[in-house]
Design a protein around this motif. Structure first.
Motif, mmCIF file in Angstrom:
data_model
loop_
_atom_site.group_PDB
_atom_site.id
_atom_site.type_symbol
_atom_site.label_atom_id
_atom_site.label_comp_id
_atom_site.label_asym_id
_atom_site.label_seq_id
_atom_site.Cartn_x
_atom_site.Cartn_y
_atom_site.Cartn_z
ATOM 1 N N PHE A 171 0.818 -1.207 0.000
ATOM 2 C CA PHE A 171 0.000 0.000 0.000
ATOM 3 C C PHE A 171 0.859 1.268 0.000
ATOM 4 N N HIS A 172 2.042 1.197 0.599
ATOM 5 C CA HIS A 172 2.955 2.345 0.547
ATOM 6 C C HIS A 172 3.493 2.535 -0.871
ATOM 7 N N VAL A 173 3.727 1.423 -1.571
ATOM 8 C CA VAL A 173 4.207 1.502 -2.956
ATOM 9 C C VAL A 173 3.112 2.087 -3.846
ATOM 10 N N GLN A 174 1.892 1.573 -3.733
ATOM 11 C CA GLN A 174 0.790 2.075 -4.541
ATOM 12 C C GLN A 174 0.486 3.534 -4.232
ATOM 13 N N LYS A 175 0.622 3.920 -2.968
ATOM 14 C CA LYS A 175 0.352 5.312 -2.589
ATOM 15 C C LYS A 175 1.297 6.277 -3.303
ATOM 16 N N LEU A 176 2.544 5.851 -3.519
ATOM 17 C CA LEU A 176 3.481 6.701 -4.260
ATOM 18 C C LEU A 176 2.935 7.023 -5.647
ATOM 19 N N ALA A 177 2.414 6.001 -6.323
ATOM 20 C CA ALA A 177 1.868 6.204 -7.667
ATOM 21 C C ALA A 177 0.633 7.095 -7.625
ATOM 22 N N TYR A 178 -0.258 6.864 -6.640
ATOM 23 C CA TYR A 178 -1.449 7.707 -6.514
ATOM 24 C C TYR A 178 -1.066 9.156 -6.196
ATOM 25 N N ASP A 179 -0.048 9.334 -5.365
ATOM 26 C CA ASP A 179 0.414 10.688 -5.041
ATOM 27 C C ASP A 179 0.963 11.397 -6.272
ATOM 28 N N ALA A 180 1.623 10.635 -7.153
ATOM 29 C CA ALA A 180 2.153 11.216 -8.385
ATOM 30 C C ALA A 180 1.014 11.720 -9.275
ATOM 31 N N VAL A 181 -0.088 10.948 -9.337
ATOM 32 C CA VAL A 181 -1.263 11.377 -10.102
ATOM 33 C C VAL A 181 -1.856 12.644 -9.490
ATOM 34 N N GLN A 182 -1.990 12.643 -8.160
ATOM 35 C CA GLN A 182 -2.570 13.802 -7.478
ATOM 36 C C GLN A 182 -1.701 15.050 -7.644
ATOM 37 N N GLN A 183 -0.404 14.853 -7.684
ATOM 38 C CA GLN A 183 0.491 16.001 -7.892
ATOM 39 C C GLN A 183 0.221 16.650 -9.245
ATOM 40 N N MET A 184 0.034 15.822 -10.281
ATOM 41 C CA MET A 184 -0.272 16.358 -11.607
ATOM 42 C C MET A 184 -1.620 17.082 -11.598
ATOM 43 N N ARG A 185 -2.600 16.489 -10.921
ATOM 44 C CA ARG A 185 -3.926 17.130 -10.831
ATOM 45 C C ARG A 185 -3.827 18.487 -10.160
ATOM 46 N N ILE A 186 -3.066 18.566 -9.073
ATOM 47 C CA ILE A 186 -2.917 19.823 -8.325
ATOM 48 C C ILE A 186 -2.210 20.876 -9.168
ATOM 49 N N GLU A 187 -1.191 20.454 -9.922
ATOM 50 C CA GLU A 187 -0.485 21.399 -10.794
ATOM 51 C C GLU A 187 -1.422 21.970 -11.848
ATOM 52 N N TYR A 188 -2.261 21.109 -12.434
ATOM 53 C CA TYR A 188 -3.255 21.588 -13.409
ATOM 54 C C TYR A 188 -4.265 22.518 -12.744
ATOM 55 N N ARG A 189 -4.627 22.220 -11.501
ATOM 56 C CA ARG A 189 -5.602 23.062 -10.801
ATOM 57 C C ARG A 189 -5.040 24.456 -10.546
ATOM 58 N N TRP A 190 -3.771 24.541 -10.154
ATOM 59 C CA TRP A 190 -3.155 25.855 -9.958
ATOM 60 C C TRP A 190 -3.134 26.647 -11.269
ATOM 61 N N GLU A 191 -2.884 25.951 -12.371
ATOM 62 C CA GLU A 191 -2.913 26.612 -13.679
ATOM 63 C C GLU A 191 -4.314 27.126 -13.984
ATOM 64 N N ALA A 192 -5.335 26.323 -13.657
ATOM 65 C CA ALA A 192 -6.728 26.735 -13.901
ATOM 66 C C ALA A 192 -7.104 27.937 -13.030
ATOM 67 N N ILE A 193 -6.644 27.935 -11.776
ATOM 68 C CA ILE A 193 -6.919 29.074 -10.878
ATOM 69 C C ILE A 193 -6.258 30.337 -11.406
ATOM 70 N N GLU A 194 -5.010 30.205 -11.869
ATOM 71 C CA GLU A 194 -4.287 31.358 -12.409
ATOM 72 C C GLU A 194 -4.970 31.886 -13.668
ATOM 73 N N GLN A 195 -5.442 30.987 -14.519
ATOM 74 C CA GLN A 195 -6.140 31.393 -15.729
ATOM 75 C C GLN A 195 -7.438 32.133 -15.391
ATOM 76 N N GLU A 196 -8.157 31.636 -14.377
ATOM 77 C CA GLU A 196 -9.396 32.298 -13.964
ATOM 78 C C GLU A 196 -9.106 33.680 -13.398
ATOM 79 N N ASN A 197 -8.019 33.815 -12.628
ATOM 80 C CA ASN A 197 -7.642 35.127 -12.087
ATOM 81 C C ASN A 197 -7.362 36.127 -13.209
ATOM 82 N N LYS A 198 -6.673 35.668 -14.254
ATOM 83 C CA LYS A 198 -6.379 36.549 -15.391
ATOM 84 C C LYS A 198 -7.655 36.988 -16.090
ATOM 85 N N GLU A 199 -8.600 36.057 -16.230
ATOM 86 C CA GLU A 199 -9.878 36.384 -16.881
ATOM 87 C C GLU A 199 -10.686 37.372 -16.049
#
Length: 307
Positions: free
Chosen positions: A120-148
């Motif tokens: 479960f610790h091994v699988q969590k690493l992979a899930y965390d990697a997915v969540q990191q990408m999601r969070i990075e995209y979310r920050w980009e979306a927030i920044e885009q909304e602020n510009k708009e």
């Protein structure tokens, strides 16, 4: 009542481990062939290393040792000093996470034991990697909304957010997709299926990362032979390398650095679930008494139930 129990009603004041309880408690009679090792916090973030016996299934006799701190040299020296060599040599297997300190403790203390990295610790690493990408995209979306929003103000217009076909804005879509990215597709609800279709259409790299994490999970779920697992993990490494995601490359290197103990899982399919369950019991016990004011007394009560 607690004071009366500690000083008069119980044998706490004559407890044979009272002198050193704040630093460690060891119950060598609870040593078994299959152990778990993990860390937990008792009070104010202070970490303790906990060794438990799987055979007791979280009941009386499961607690082998609780030692203050996670320093490998200190924990190792206490275990070696307090548990005779013949007892330590009885241990055949110890499950643990990927912490280097835990690995050193087990290797030097239980010299005959096989080390098994918890799946479960091994699988969590992979899930965390997915969540990191999601969070990075979310920050980009927030920044885009602020510009708009700023552009709308400059033009003297009211801001109208961009809504997707399911009613989410891009930043809401990314925020609300957190839980579905942890689950297998067959477990998604109809609304999660719709949300995932939109999400993966807008962010195809996120779909690729999600599939990589799920493929790693399927290796653990379906493979029962150590040799086959070695081949499947090698194929997974190759897919990660081709994908070129930085977070997954880190996961891949971490798994490669622990591949021997990870592959040991496929011999008996042992996990560290017993340790995680015991940690949850400690947290519940701590919550019931509204925290830990006296560590020694807390460990005394814990030992009465689990040692």
């Amino acid at each position: 009542m607690e004071e009366q129990y500690a000083t008069h009603l119980s044998d706490y004041t004559s407890w044979d481990q009272l002198d050193h309880a704040e630093d460690y408690v060891v119950f060598l009679e609870n040593i078994g062939e299959y152990l778990t090792i993990d860390e937990t916090s008792l009070s104010q973030g202070e970490l303790y290393t906990i060794v438990t016996n799987k055979a007791a299934k979280g009941n009386k006799g499961c607690l082998v040792a609780i030692i203050k701190g996670t320093d490998s040299e200190r924990v190792k020296s206490i275990l070696i000093r307090k548990i005779p060599l013949e007892k330590r040599r009885l241990v055949k297997e110890v499950t643990l996470d990927m912490a280097a300190s835990m690995e050193q403790i087990v290797t030097k203390t239980f010299t005959k034991a096989t080390l098994v990295t918890d799946r479960f610790h091994v699988q969590k690493l992979a899930y965390d990697a997915v969540q990191q990408m999601r969070i990075e995209y979310r920050w980009e979306a927030i920044e885009q909304e602020n510009k708009e929003i700023e552009l709308s103000r400059e033009m003297g217009k009211s801001f109208v957010p961009n809504k997707l076909e399911n009613g989410d804005t891009p930043k809401q879509l990314l925020a609300r997709s957190r839980y579905l990215l942890f689950k297998r597709k067959e477990l998604w609800s109809p609304s999660q299926i719709h949300r995932a279709e939109i999400l993966f259409h807008l962010y195809p790299h996120l779909e690729q990362a999600y599939n990589l994490a799920q493929k790693l999970g399927r290796v653990y779920q379906k493979v029962k032979d150590k040799g086959v697992a070695f081949t499947k993990l090698a194929q997974w490494y190759d897919q990660v390398e081709k994908a070129g995601f930085k977070s997954f490359n880190t996961v891949s290197r971490t798994i490669q650095n622990h591949y021997l103990t990870i592959l040991n899982y496929f011999e008996r399919r042992s996990t560290n679930a017993a340790a995680e369950s015991f940690n949850a019991k400690i947290k519940a016990f701590r919550s019931q008494f509204r925290g830990v004011r006296n560590v020694s007394f807390f460990l005394y009560r814990l030992s009465k139930i689990y040692a």
